[in-house]
Design a protein around this motif. Structure first.
Motif, short mmCIF file in Angstrom:
data_model
loop_
_atom_site.label_atom_id
_atom_site.label_comp_id
_atom_site.label_asym_id
_atom_site.label_seq_id
_atom_site.Cartn_x
_atom_site.Cartn_y
_atom_site.Cartn_z
N GLU A 124 0.62 -1.33 0.24
CA GLU A 124 0.03 -0.17 -0.02
C GLU A 124 0.90 1.41 -0.02
N MET A 125 2.50 1.68 0.11
CA MET A 125 3.00 1.72 -0.24
C MET A 125 2.60 3.26 -1.35
N GLU A 126 1.62 2.37 -2.43
CA GLU A 126 1.22 4.08 -3.15
C GLU A 126 0.50 4.55 -2.52
N ARG A 127 -0.67 4.21 -1.93
CA ARG A 127 -1.33 4.69 -1.50
C ARG A 127 -0.84 5.85 0.05
N VAL A 128 -0.43 5.10 0.63
CA VAL A 128 0.38 6.64 1.38
C VAL A 128 1.22 7.33 0.26
N VAL A 129 2.45 7.68 -0.33
CA VAL A 129 2.61 8.87 -1.11
C VAL A 129 1.62 9.28 -1.26
N SER A 130 1.10 8.43 -2.30
CA SER A 130 -0.67 9.49 -3.07
C SER A 130 -1.67 10.18 -1.68
N THR A 131 -0.55 10.08 -0.91
CA THR A 131 -2.02 10.41 0.76
C THR A 131 -0.81 11.86 1.14
N LEU A 132 0.46 12.11 1.73
CA LEU A 132 1.31 12.47 1.61
C LEU A 132 1.44 13.11 0.28
N GLY A 133 1.68 13.17 -0.44
CA GLY A 133 1.53 14.26 -1.48
C GLY A 133 1.20 14.78 -2.02
N VAL A 134 -0.73 14.54 -1.98
CA VAL A 134 -1.52 15.28 -2.03
C VAL A 134 -1.85 16.31 -1.31
N ALA A 135 -1.53 15.51 -0.05
CA ALA A 135 -1.33 16.98 1.29
C ALA A 135 0.22 17.91 1.32
N SER A 137 0.58 19.46 -1.21
CA SER A 137 0.02 20.51 -2.44
C SER A 137 -0.83 21.19 -2.42
N ARG A 138 -1.56 20.29 -1.37
CA ARG A 138 -3.43 21.38 -1.56
C ARG A 138 -3.52 21.87 0.27
N THR A 139 -2.27 21.78 1.05
CA THR A 139 -2.36 21.93 1.92
C THR A 139 -1.07 22.62 3.23
N ALA A 140 -1.01 23.45 3.48
CA ALA A 140 0.37 24.28 3.87
C ALA A 140 1.03 22.91 4.29
N LEU A 141 0.43 21.97 4.67
CA LEU A 141 1.48 20.74 5.21
C LEU A 141 2.93 20.79 3.49
N ASN A 142 4.37 20.68 4.53
CA ASN A 142 5.39 20.38 3.92
C ASN A 142 6.23 19.00 4.32
N VAL A 143 7.38 18.22 4.00
CA VAL A 143 7.55 17.36 4.25
C VAL A 143 8.10 16.99 5.77
N GLU A 144 8.68 18.40 6.14
CA GLU A 144 9.19 17.92 7.55
C GLU A 144 8.32 18.15 8.70
N GLU A 165 -5.42 9.33 5.49
CA GLU A 165 -6.58 9.92 4.68
C GLU A 165 -6.76 11.28 5.44
N ASP A 166 -7.89 10.46 6.75
CA ASP A 166 -8.10 11.61 7.64
C ASP A 166 -7.17 12.24 8.43
N THR A 167 -5.78 11.42 8.72
CA THR A 167 -5.42 11.69 9.65
C THR A 167 -4.43 13.26 9.61
N THR A 168 -3.74 12.45 8.14
CA THR A 168 -3.41 13.95 7.43
C THR A 168 -4.35 15.42 7.04
N ALA A 169 -5.76 14.82 6.72
CA ALA A 169 -6.31 15.69 6.76
C ALA A 169 -6.64 16.52 7.67
N LEU A 170 -6.99 16.67 8.34
CA LEU A 170 -6.96 16.76 10.93
C LEU A 170 -5.74 17.80 9.96
N LEU A 171 -4.74 16.93 9.84
CA LEU A 171 -3.02 18.07 9.32
C LEU A 171 -2.86 19.08 8.82
N GLY A 172 -3.78 18.62 7.98
CA GLY A 172 -3.79 19.57 6.76
C GLY A 172 -5.12 21.05 7.40
N GLN A 173 -5.27 20.93 7.93
CA GLN A 173 -6.60 22.32 7.96
C GLN A 173 -6.41 22.68 9.10
#
Length: 192
Positions: A124-135, A137-144, A165-173
């Motif tokens: 499921e690595m593709e799912r993980v990196v896709s989620t992180l990549g979208v986060a 590009s669409r929020t104030a999140l960065n890798v650090e 996905e849910d957790t990354t969205a919360l962090l992004g908000q």
């Protein structure tokens, strides 16, 4: 005429020597990275050959060098990934690093840690990196930010049934609202 030939010979020799030095430097760097991988991963000689072959192939066919790919393999080894999991995860992480501009070891550490924290299979690595990549590009999140945030909140989020996905969205908000990484992760963990 002779002076021109002599100058060409001298400067041509300097150019060739520079290329040789550069090539030897690249080889030494790759060999050191391979030695580090062998020491850290404790893989068999056969497994190391597979990983070396993959690193060289990707070094020839992607924007990343074989030494950089070896750094990715080393980070995943530190996280306990098996050889086949590393081989299967590498392309997805390369794409993530290219999209975010992050270096390969950091990208591998973030992606591998997130995968493990949410109890996901390496398939499921593709799912993980896709989620992180979208986060990123669409929020104030960065890798650090994600490294700091997910390391704090992911274990609790998983325990309460939240997906990556849910957790990354919360962090992004929270990042979009001006929270820093540590505060947003702590706040999200406490809310959960």
């Amino acid at each position: 005429k002779n002076a021109g030939r002599t100058a060409l010979t001298v400067f041509g020799g300097v150019g060739i020597a520079s290329v040789v030095r550069s090539t030897v430097g690249v080889m030494l760097e790759f060999n050191k990275a391979q030695a580090d991988l062998a020491a850290i991963s404790q893989r068999s000689a056969a497994e190391l050959r597979v990983m070396t072959k993959d690193a060289k192939k990707l070094g020839e066919t992607t924007q990343f060098s074989a030494t950089q790919v070896t750094g990715l393999q080393t980070e995943l080894s530190k996280l306990g990934f098996e050889t086949d999991e590393i081989i299967n995860s590498t392309s997805s992480i390369l794409n993530f690093a290219a999209a975010t501009g992050a270096d390969l070891p950091s990208s591998a550490k973030l992606a591998g840690s997130a995968l493990r924290a949410f109890g996901l299979d390496a398939s499921e690595m593709e799912r993980v990196v896709s989620t992180l990549g979208v986060a990123t590009s669409r929020t104030a999140l960065n890798v650090e930010f994600l490294e700091t945030g997910l390391s704090t909140v992911a274990p609790v989020a998983k325990a309460f049934g939240f997906s990556i996905e849910d957790t990354t969205a919360l962090l992004g908000q929270l990042a979009d609202s001006g929270f820093d990484a540590s505060s947003s992760a702590t706040a999200t963990r406490n809310i959960l």
